[in-house]
Structures are given as C-alpha cells and as structure tokens.
Design a protein around this motif. Sequence first.
Motif, short mmCIF file in Angstrom:
data_model
loop_
_atom_site.label_atom_id
_atom_site.label_comp_id
_atom_site.label_asym_id
_atom_site.label_seq_id
_atom_site.Cartn_x
_atom_site.Cartn_y
_atom_site.Cartn_z
N MET A 1 1.28 2.74 -6.16
CA MET A 1 1.49 1.79 -5.07
C MET A 1 0.94 0.41 -5.41
O MET A 1 1.57 -0.60 -5.19
CB MET A 1 0.84 2.31 -3.79
N THR A 250 3.02 2.48 2.23
CA THR A 250 3.75 3.71 2.52
C THR A 250 3.61 4.07 3.99
O THR A 250 2.57 3.84 4.60
CB THR A 250 3.23 4.86 1.66
N THR A 270 -0.02 6.08 7.22
CA THR A 270 0.24 4.99 6.27
C THR A 270 -0.74 5.08 5.11
O THR A 270 -1.69 5.86 5.14
CB THR A 270 0.08 3.62 6.95
N SER A 271 -0.49 4.27 4.09
CA SER A 271 -1.39 4.25 2.94
C SER A 271 -2.71 3.57 3.25
O SER A 271 -3.62 3.58 2.44
CB SER A 271 -0.71 3.53 1.76
N LYS A 272 -2.83 2.96 4.44
CA LYS A 272 -4.04 2.25 4.80
C LYS A 272 -4.77 2.87 5.99
O LYS A 272 -5.98 2.83 6.06
CB LYS A 272 -3.71 0.78 5.16
#
Length: 352
Positions: A1, A250, A270-272
């Motif tokens: 990512m 994502t 999410t990726s966060k």
Amino acid sequence: MLVKIVGLLAISLLITGTVHAIEPSGEQMCSCVCPAGQSGTSTNDTNWTEPTLPSDLFGKFELHHGRGFDQIVSWLFNSTHNKYHANMTICFKRSNENSFDFTITMKDREQTVANINLKNRTELQLQKKIAVRNGAFYVGRQSFHIDQEDFLIVGVNSSKISNPPVLVFKRTGAASSAAVVAAAAATASNTATHNAVSPATRQRNTRGTSDVLPDKFYGNFELDRSENFDEYLTAKGYGWFTRKLVTFATFKKIFARTANKHLFDYSNLTSKKDVFYKNVGLGKKFEGEGLDSTKHEILFTLKDGKLFEHHKPLEEGEAKEETYEYSFDGDILLQKMSFNGVEGRRYYKKTT
C-alpha cells in the motif's frame, strides 16, 4: 500500500526516478527567473519564479495533522490510532550553491526531485510549474510555506476555495516551545466550516424508509475500483497530496445479520481505522464513532432498494455532514457521493 501511495505521489510530480537539471535548450528552458523568452516579474504567470528558495523552508518536516478536512479524509491525518500518522516527511536540502533537492518520504520509501535550480529550471520542472512565489514553494497549485509557528503548511492555491484544507508538518530536530505546542493544539481543535448541503442530499435525507435490509446487502465487500473519485475530492478543495492518500487507502464494508431481522451490524474497515455499528435499525438514528474518531449522529434509511448512510458530527472536529448512497450494479456494491454537482463512485466487490 505504501508503495502505491508513494508511486502516485511521484506520478503527481511527474517524478520518474531522480530528475537532474540539464542544459537549457531554446525556449523550452528558463535561463533566468522569468518565463522563457519573456521578461518582467508578473505573478499572474504561473511559471514566473523568484530566484531562490526561502531559507526557512530548508530542513526536514514530519506530518503533524490535517486541518479543514471532512470525515472522508480527516482520519488519515488526525487519528491517534493511525499507525502511519508520523511516517510521512518532506525535506528541502541544498544540493549545491544554486540548487536544492525536494524529497517526499513515506516510511522506508522516498521520491526526490533533485537539483532544482530556480534560475535554470528543466523543461519538466517548467511543465509541472515548480516555482517560488511570495515566499512559498509551488508544484502546480500545491503550495508549501512556513507559518509563524515554524510549521510547514501544505495546501492548494485556488481562488475558488475560501478555506482550502491543508496538511501541517512539524520541523524535526528543532526545539518545540510551549507556545508552539499550544498553537498547534488550538489549530487542530478548530471547527471546520461546513459546506452547504446540496438539494440532492436534502432530498435523500427526507426520503421514506423500509425497516428491513434486503438480503443482497449482507456480506463482505472490498473496494475494487473508483470512478470520478479524484474529481470529487478536487471539487471539495483537496490538493494532489491529499487525493492520492485517500484514493489508495484500503476500504472494506461488512453487513452482518443479527437475531432480529429488523437489525443488522455494520463494519467499515480501512487501512487506517475501523468503526463498528451494532444492532442498526433502518430509519432509527443512533450515536456512533466516525472515521475521524469523533461522535456522530448516524442514520441508515432505505428507499427504492437504495441504502443511504447519513452522518452528522456531534463534536468539534474536521468532519462535515455527509450522506452516502449504496446500490447494486450487478453483483457490485456501488457507493455514490456528490459535492457541487460532481459525483464520485466507488465499487465494492463481494468476497463472501
């Protein structure tokens, strides 16, 4: 990512590896501080530049926080749970007496524009409008300048946006006074100005609802692709720096059944950051955490087979009131969002 994010930042700058200054060739190059073949100092010309980079821009800066963003992006920069929060840096470094390097680093990946000589810019640098004007460094419409508290402010320069969102970077290796810390905290806690809700959004918020979620919505959905999403973010005032980060984060959505057919569980992963809403009832407002880590009033409604997710922030922060529409394009879950007539679309593929 991270590789994708850095790669897109590089594309935005048209960095194809390391860019070195070359000899001027006719009108393609600028051998002075004016556009090739012209003279004068008109700041109306976006290729006009001051001859040197301001000395206070030299140094290394770490991402500190974002300011003026709404729910869809604020969590990328402000969440205390965001493991990537402090892993982005910007560096301006002298390469020789007349040139400097501009570097963006994310974790262990970096991209550099090397040997920028404002008195003798390359054709590529001219095309990307790399310049210094009024004490700020520019790459296209993206600006970089130092504020009164010695923070690097990264924003978009546009006469169409009254309060454009910005990223705030803190200088590394320099002592932080109590005044600087206090000012940064005050800035981070400012309430963003809410954009007017469009007529289309108001109409969505007042539509009638059904009380049972259709079977087709249940399952796990992963983001597959987006359409016009970059244009949507542009319409909201976000510069390339922010747009690329948001576009390549994502996303995964999960609608799960409960023992009560009138209630469902919803997960936004999410990726966060992840958020979870339990026992959601259509047409029933509830309070929950948003992606920006603040409390929201949330309402899911159903009309004509389409699901609407409405968020109204209840605390001071960067989030703004938003409504998202979900429908199906074949087996694909389609999410729509709009601002000032610009519609963005995100397509989610069902995995289970």
